[in-house]
Design a protein around this motif. Structure first.
Motif, PDB file in Angstrom:
ATOM      1  N   LYS A  94       6.576   1.897  -1.314  1.00  0.00           N
ATOM      2  CA  LYS A  94       6.987   2.611  -0.101  1.00  0.00           C
ATOM      3  C   LYS A  94       6.822   1.731   1.130  1.00  0.00           C
ATOM      4  N   ALA A  95       5.743   0.951   1.151  1.00  0.00           N
ATOM      5  CA  ALA A  95       5.503   0.062   2.293  1.00  0.00           C
ATOM      6  C   ALA A  95       6.603  -0.986   2.393  1.00  0.00           C
ATOM      7  N   ILE A 133       9.685  -0.618   1.307  1.00  0.00           N
ATOM      8  CA  ILE A 133      10.904   0.074   1.735  1.00  0.00           C
ATOM      9  C   ILE A 133      10.872   0.333   3.239  1.00  0.00           C
ATOM     10  N   GLU A 134       9.705   0.755   3.749  1.00  0.00           N
ATOM     11  CA  GLU A 134       9.579   1.026   5.182  1.00  0.00           C
ATOM     12  C   GLU A 134       9.820  -0.238   6.013  1.00  0.00           C
ATOM     13  N   ALA A 135       9.490  -1.401   5.445  1.00  0.00           N
ATOM     14  CA  ALA A 135       9.632  -2.646   6.198  1.00  0.00           C
ATOM     15  C   ALA A 135      11.072  -3.151   6.245  1.00  0.00           C
ATOM     16  N   GLN A 136      11.919  -2.620   5.373  1.00  0.00           N
ATOM     17  CA  GLN A 136      13.297  -3.089   5.347  1.00  0.00           C
ATOM     18  C   GLN A 136      13.992  -2.793   6.673  1.00  0.00           C
ATOM     19  N   ARG A 176      13.279  -3.898   9.572  1.00  0.00           N
ATOM     20  CA  ARG A 176      12.387  -3.898  10.733  1.00  0.00           C
ATOM     21  C   ARG A 176      11.711  -5.256  10.889  1.00  0.00           C
ATOM     22  N   LEU A 209       6.928   2.665  16.252  1.00  0.00           N
ATOM     23  CA  LEU A 209       6.641   3.713  15.278  1.00  0.00           C
ATOM     24  C   LEU A 209       5.775   4.803  15.909  1.00  0.00           C
ATOM     25  N   GLU A 228      13.457  -2.016  15.126  1.00  0.00           N
ATOM     26  CA  GLU A 228      14.578  -2.217  14.220  1.00  0.00           C
ATOM     27  C   GLU A 228      15.171  -3.609  14.475  1.00  0.00           C
ATOM     28  N   LYS A 261       5.594  -5.447   4.481  1.00  0.00           N
ATOM     29  CA  LYS A 261       5.213  -4.072   4.165  1.00  0.00           C
ATOM     30  C   LYS A 261       4.752  -3.354   5.434  1.00  0.00           C
ATOM     31  N   ILE A 262       5.045  -2.050   5.484  1.00  0.00           N
ATOM     32  CA  ILE A 262       4.522  -1.189   6.548  1.00  0.00           C
ATOM     33  C   ILE A 262       3.923   0.041   5.874  1.00  0.00           C
ATOM     34  N   LEU A 298       2.398   3.513   6.338  1.00  0.00           N
ATOM     35  CA  LEU A 298       2.329   4.549   7.376  1.00  0.00           C
ATOM     36  C   LEU A 298       1.142   5.464   7.151  1.00  0.00           C
TER      37      LEU A 298
END
Length: 318
Positions: A238-239, A241-244, A246, A268, A289, A315-316, A318
């Motif tokens: 998930k991390a 994916i969140e970084a894509q 950005r 964010l 972004e 990775k991000i 959240l």
């Protein structure tokens, strides 16, 4: 193959190098009599002892069918169904070493040959280094086709619902380059459509939409150690994916100009602001972004930001 035969004679072997129909100086046209010629050469050689048949490409295929006592097949032409790209190339471009009656006759002759007849005799397959990339690609395509074959049925069901009669075939290789020569239309998995547009294709409809799912075995989830590992894996996925799409952005700014800078920055939550050794200055760190960077950086510079650094994110969490 003549060079191979000369080398074998140097070490004591007796060799026959048949000039096959459509090749070299053989007067007869290229055609299905190829196999008969090879089998006749093997029968002639057998009068003197055991026979090893060796051949390259089409010759390798013929060697496997020659009823010899042993076989060396060098990159033999074995596919039961040549790829559409291969058929197109053989039918469109001349084959300098083969005198064909018409373009693509090689394809028809290969289709007319039995797949193999060797049984109980030693067979050595030799693959040229230049052939290895295509073989690796073919194996990868075969592996992917095990999953993608289901998409053929999905596509057939889609057009059946629309009442459109189509012939759907699984596509090997780069699908987007096949229209209009090899196909009238394609069904392709795409995320942004940029590759389709680059090949001058237009999206006419959506067969289905999909997303990635992490699926765990129920028994594994009941094991706390395995469950923790799976949850950690899910967290990291998930991390990622969140970084894509950005990027991180760092900059320095005077406190007096901070409000103007913050008004320009999306984030964010809120940008991170850190004091510097000079009390009049602060460091600002934020995530934005990537598509906004090109317009944002000049505006930040105009608002008196300094030391602006853009950096990638892996990775991000959240």
């Amino acid at each position: 193959m003549l060079g191979l035969a000369l080398r074998l004679t140097e070490v004591g072997f007796a060799c026959i190098v048949p000039d096959l129909p459509g090749h070299g100086e053989h007067p007869e046209p290229f055609g299905p009599t190829l196999l008969e010629e090879v089998q006749a050469a093997v029968a002639h050689a057998r009068r003197y002892g055991l026979v090893l048949a060796a051949g390259h490409s089409l010759g390798g295929r013929l060697a496997l069918l020659a009823e010899a006592d042993a076989v060396v097949a060098i990159s033999p032409a074995l596919p039961l169904k040549p790829s559409p790209e291969g058929i197109y190339a053989l039918r469109t471009f001349a084959t300098p070493k083969v005198r064909q009656d018409y373009p693509g006759q090689v394809v028809d002759v290969l289709r007319g040959l039995p797949q193999h007849s060797v049984s109980g005799v030693p067979v050595l397959f030799v693959v040229g280094e230049a052939d290895i990339p295509s073989i690796v690609s073919a194996v990868e395509d075969l592996a992917s086709s095990l999953d993608q074959a289901e998409l053929v049925r999905v596509t057939e069901a889609y057009f059946t619902r629309l009442g459109i009669k189509v012939n759907v075939e699984f596509s090997w290789g780069a699908t987007e380059v096949k229209p209009p020569v090899l196909a009238d239309a394609i069904v392709e998995a795409t995320e942004t459509g940029s590759t389709l547009r680059a090949n001058r294709l237009r999206i006419l409809g959506t067969v289905m939409e999909s997303n990635t799912q992490l699926i765990a075995n129920r028994d594994a989830l009941s094991d706390q150690w395995k469950r923790t590992k799976i949850e950690n894996l899910a967290l990291l996925l998930k991390a990622g994916i969140e970084a894509q799409g950005r990027v991180g952005l760092m900059l320095n700014v005077r406190r007096a100009d901070l409000a103007a800078i913050l008004a320009l920055l999306p984030a964010l939550q809120r940008p991170t602001i850190s004091a510097l050794s000079d009390e009049e200055w602060v460091a600002v760190n934020t995530i934005i972004e990537e598509r906004t960077v090109r317009d944002l950086i000049p505006r930040l510079k105009a608002a008196r930001a300094q030391g602006i650094v853009e950096y990638p994110l892996n990775k991000i969490v959240l």
